[in-house]
Design a protein around this motif. Structure first.
Motif, PDB file in Angstrom:
ATOM      1  N   ILE A 179       0.842  -1.216   0.080  1.00 23.21           N
ATOM      2  CA  ILE A 179      -0.030   0.159   0.051  1.00 23.21           C
ATOM      3  C   ILE A 179       0.895   1.340  -0.126  1.00 23.21           C
ATOM      4  O   ILE A 179       0.747   2.121  -0.686  1.00 23.21           O
ATOM      5  N   PHE A 180       1.892   1.223   0.749  1.00 22.48           N
ATOM      6  CA  PHE A 180       2.694   2.262   0.833  1.00 22.48           C
ATOM      7  C   PHE A 180       3.457   2.614  -0.371  1.00 22.48           C
ATOM      8  O   PHE A 180       3.929   3.814  -0.695  1.00 22.48           O
ATOM      9  N   ARG A 181       4.071   1.764  -1.106  1.00 22.62           N
ATOM     10  CA  ARG A 181       4.653   1.771  -2.301  1.00 22.62           C
ATOM     11  C   ARG A 181       3.678   2.400  -3.342  1.00 22.62           C
ATOM     12  O   ARG A 181       4.040   3.363  -4.001  1.00 22.62           O
ATOM     13  N   THR A 182       2.421   2.072  -3.302  1.00 19.25           N
ATOM     14  CA  THR A 182       1.463   2.583  -4.235  1.00 19.25           C
ATOM     15  C   THR A 182       1.415   4.154  -3.765  1.00 19.25           C
ATOM     16  O   THR A 182       1.056   5.015  -4.692  1.00 19.25           O
ATOM     17  N   ILE A 183       1.166   4.426  -2.593  1.00 17.52           N
ATOM     18  CA  ILE A 183       1.123   5.935  -2.198  1.00 17.52           C
ATOM     19  C   ILE A 183       2.370   6.611  -2.531  1.00 17.52           C
ATOM     20  O   ILE A 183       2.341   7.861  -3.226  1.00 17.52           O
ATOM     21  N   VAL A 184       3.363   6.045  -2.620  1.00 16.02           N
ATOM     22  CA  VAL A 184       4.830   6.990  -3.401  1.00 16.02           C
ATOM     23  C   VAL A 184       4.483   7.126  -4.774  1.00 16.02           C
ATOM     24  O   VAL A 184       4.903   8.093  -5.294  1.00 16.02           O
ATOM     25  N   MET A 185       3.890   5.892  -5.370  1.00 17.02           N
ATOM     26  CA  MET A 185       3.546   6.109  -6.744  1.00 17.02           C
ATOM     27  C   MET A 185       2.747   7.194  -7.010  1.00 17.02           C
ATOM     28  O   MET A 185       2.746   7.907  -8.014  1.00 17.02           O
ATOM     29  N   LEU A 186       1.573   7.381  -6.226  1.00 17.66           N
ATOM     30  CA  LEU A 186       0.571   8.449  -6.408  1.00 17.66           C
ATOM     31  C   LEU A 186       1.354   9.867  -6.465  1.00 17.66           C
ATOM     32  O   LEU A 186       1.139  10.775  -7.106  1.00 17.66           O
ATOM     33  N   LYS A 187       2.447  10.125  -5.658  1.00 19.53           N
ATOM     34  CA  LYS A 187       3.163  11.252  -5.444  1.00 19.53           C
ATOM     35  C   LYS A 187       4.140  11.148  -6.908  1.00 19.53           C
ATOM     36  O   LYS A 187       4.008  12.477  -7.479  1.00 19.53           O
ATOM     37  N   GLN A 188       4.633  10.433  -6.869  1.00 13.14           N
ATOM     38  CA  GLN A 188       6.087  10.312  -7.974  1.00 13.14           C
ATOM     39  C   GLN A 188       5.434  10.336  -9.579  1.00 13.14           C
ATOM     40  O   GLN A 188       5.916  11.033 -10.265  1.00 13.14           O
ATOM     41  N   GLU A 189       4.269   9.375  -9.784  1.00 13.96           N
ATOM     42  CA  GLU A 189       3.737   9.443 -11.226  1.00 13.96           C
ATOM     43  C   GLU A 189       2.739  10.177 -11.502  1.00 13.96           C
ATOM     44  O   GLU A 189       2.573  10.581 -12.569  1.00 13.96           O
ATOM     45  N   LEU A 190       1.614  10.494 -10.492  1.00 12.06           N
ATOM     46  CA  LEU A 190       0.567  11.004 -10.715  1.00 12.06           C
ATOM     47  C   LEU A 190       0.700  12.618  -9.993  1.00 12.06           C
ATOM     48  O   LEU A 190      -0.234  13.454 -10.241  1.00 12.06           O
ATOM     49  N   GLY A 191       1.584  12.867  -9.501  1.00  8.41           N
ATOM     50  CA  GLY A 191       1.810  14.230  -9.053  1.00  8.41           C
ATOM     51  C   GLY A 191       0.975  14.702  -7.789  1.00  8.41           C
ATOM     52  O   GLY A 191       0.739  15.761  -7.748  1.00  8.41           O
ATOM     53  N   LYS A 192       0.377  13.670  -7.139  1.00  8.49           N
ATOM     54  CA  LYS A 192      -0.483  14.000  -5.837  1.00  8.49           C
ATOM     55  C   LYS A 192       0.164  14.423  -4.631  1.00  8.49           C
ATOM     56  O   LYS A 192       1.161  14.206  -4.406  1.00  8.49           O
ATOM     57  N   THR A 193      -0.642  15.413  -4.032  1.00  8.74           N
ATOM     58  CA  THR A 193      -0.038  15.791  -2.832  1.00  8.74           C
ATOM     59  C   THR A 193      -0.791  14.850  -1.627  1.00  8.74           C
ATOM     60  O   THR A 193      -2.067  14.854  -1.888  1.00  8.74           O
ATOM     61  N   ILE A 194       0.121  14.620  -0.870  1.00  9.76           N
ATOM     62  CA  ILE A 194      -0.658  13.581   0.267  1.00  9.76           C
ATOM     63  C   ILE A 194      -0.395  13.883   1.731  1.00  9.76           C
ATOM     64  O   ILE A 194       0.931  14.307   1.993  1.00  9.76           O
ATOM     65  N   LEU A 195      -1.439  13.871   2.471  1.00 12.45           N
ATOM     66  CA  LEU A 195      -1.253  13.847   3.893  1.00 12.45           C
ATOM     67  C   LEU A 195      -1.670  12.663   4.430  1.00 12.45           C
ATOM     68  O   LEU A 195      -2.995  12.041   4.299  1.00 12.45           O
ATOM     69  N   ILE A 196      -0.781  12.000   5.199  1.00 18.80           N
ATOM     70  CA  ILE A 196      -1.156  10.656   5.764  1.00 18.80           C
ATOM     71  C   ILE A 196      -1.053  10.658   7.331  1.00 18.80           C
ATOM     72  O   ILE A 196      -0.093  11.167   7.932  1.00 18.80           O
ATOM     73  N   VAL A 197      -2.194  10.123   7.884  1.00 19.43           N
ATOM     74  CA  VAL A 197      -2.274   9.916   9.484  1.00 19.43           C
ATOM     75  C   VAL A 197      -1.817   8.907   9.810  1.00 19.43           C
ATOM     76  O   VAL A 197      -2.301   7.872   9.348  1.00 19.43           O
ATOM     77  N   GLU A 198      -1.047   8.639  10.744  1.00 21.66           N
ATOM     78  CA  GLU A 198      -0.462   7.274  11.031  1.00 21.66           C
ATOM     79  C   GLU A 198      -0.115   7.130  12.734  1.00 21.66           C
ATOM     80  O   GLU A 198       0.242   7.858  13.147  1.00 21.66           O
ATOM     81  N   GLN A 199      -0.813   6.094  13.069  1.00 20.58           N
ATOM     82  CA  GLN A 199       0.141   5.674  14.426  1.00 20.58           C
ATOM     83  C   GLN A 199       1.309   4.816  14.084  1.00 20.58           C
ATOM     84  O   GLN A 199       2.195   4.725  14.798  1.00 20.58           O
ATOM     85  N   ASN A 200       1.367   4.111  12.925  1.00 20.11           N
ATOM     86  CA  ASN A 200       2.468   3.383  12.396  1.00 20.11           C
ATOM     87  C   ASN A 200       3.630   4.294  11.984  1.00 20.11           C
ATOM     88  O   ASN A 200       3.847   4.557  10.766  1.00 20.11           O
ATOM     89  N   ALA A 201       4.336   4.952  13.009  1.00 22.01           N
ATOM     90  CA  ALA A 201       5.439   5.857  12.536  1.00 22.01           C
ATOM     91  C   ALA A 201       6.531   5.254  11.654  1.00 22.01           C
ATOM     92  O   ALA A 201       6.804   6.063  10.774  1.00 22.01           O
TER      93      ALA A 201
END
Ligand SMILES: Nc1ncnc2c1ncn2[C@@H]1O[C@H](COP(=O)(O)OP(=O)(O)O)[C@@H](O)[C@H]1O
Ligand SMILES: [Mg+2]
Length: 278
Positions: A179-201
């Motif tokens: 899932i997190f690899r895909t989130i990186v793709m959203l940034k790198q390939e689709l240029g998305k800006t992302i805010l992730i809230v996490e307990q899993n630091a």
């Protein structure tokens, strides 16, 4: 891109949950907001996405701006129209609808059928497993697949800013990595800006550019992800590491929580943490 300045949130006209929260989400970056259960992370996302009002919550102080324009108090659908999509905690998919029907629900603001079709195809390219299961009821998907579907549904309306609420929650480590690899793709390939809230630091700091740490409704620390990860207090409380970089048990970590002070924070005074962008 997104800025919160001294935001306070009160529920039911009485319970102060966020206190003077300031944060910056830089365009094209992954920003993470870390914190333990109950710290106020979801409340922060709801204050941004306009969902606070349906829960008798209110931003009582401060400013929230998206690309310089105030979005404070706007209803959720207005935020969607401005390109902000939220992926909810607990990956809420419609269990009785098929995968594809779930994606179509996300497409309601797309003007044409063809655009919805193209957007769905783009999601299938990103998550091939969803294409394989497109006729299956979403309730039968694994937790990881449901998280992919929840992210995919948010992508259908082509958001510029994606708010993710604990995408790792309840998932096995290998699935979390995927899932997190895909989130990186959203940034790198689709240029998305992302805010992730996490307990899993640990996982969030691996992919984030900038990190904020929240405790009981206040931002206690912020900085580039690598410097937040290197911080001794973060290593103790959030990464479970001791000085040698070795993992210690939660039992050992607990008393430290009370002893170690956060930089720039004195017990009663308001810690003013400058929300500087990366
Ligand atoms: N609708 C609500 N009404 C009253 N209190 C709430 C509501 N939602 C959350 N809270 C309280 O606000 C605090 C922060 O909750 P939340 O933002 O969900 O934290 P997190 O997402 O970091 O776990 C908690 O103490 C929680 O009990
Ligand atoms: Mg939460």
């Amino acid at each position: 891109m997104l800025q919160l300045d001294d935001v306070s949130v009160v529920y039911d006209g009485a319970i102060l949950v966020l206190k003077d929260v300031s944060l910056n989400v830089e365009k094209g970056c992954i920003t993470t907001l870390l914190g333990a259960n109950g710290a106020g992370k979801t409340t922060t996302l709801k204050a941004i996405s306009g969902l606070l009002y349906s829960e008798r919550g209110e931003v009582t102080q401060g400013a929230i701006t998206l690309e310089g324009e105030s979005i404070k108090g706007l209803p959720a659908h207005a935020l969607v129209a401005r390109g902000v999509a939220q992926v909810f905690e607990g990956r809420r998919v419609f269990a009785n609808l098929t995968v594809e029907e779930n994606l179509m629900v996300g497409g309601h603001i797309r003007p044409s059928r063809e655009q919805v079709r193209n957007a769905i195809d783009q999601v299938y390219t990103l998550f091939p497993r969803l294409r394989d299961r497109r006729r299956q009821a979403a309730g039968y998907l694994s937790g990881g697949e449901q998280q992919m579907l929840a992210i995919g549904r948010a992508l259908i309306c082509d958001p510029r800013l994606i708010l993710l609420d604990e995408p790792s929650l309840g998932l096995a480590p290998l699935i979390v990595e995927e899932i997190f690899r895909t989130i990186v793709m959203l940034k790198q390939e689709l240029g998305k800006t992302i805010l992730i809230v996490e307990q899993n630091a640990a996982v969030a700091l691996e992919i984030a550019d900038w990190a904020y740490v929240m405790e009981t409704g206040r931002i206690m620390m912020n900085g580039p992800a690598e410097s937040v990860r290197a911080d001794p207090a973060v290593q103790h409380f959030y990464l479970g590491l001791n000085e040698g970089g070795k993992r210690h048990s939660y039992r050992e970590a607990r008393p430290l929580r009370r002893r170690v002070r956060w930089p720039g924070h004195s017990d009663s005074a308001d810690p003013h943490v400058p929300a500087s962008p990366p």
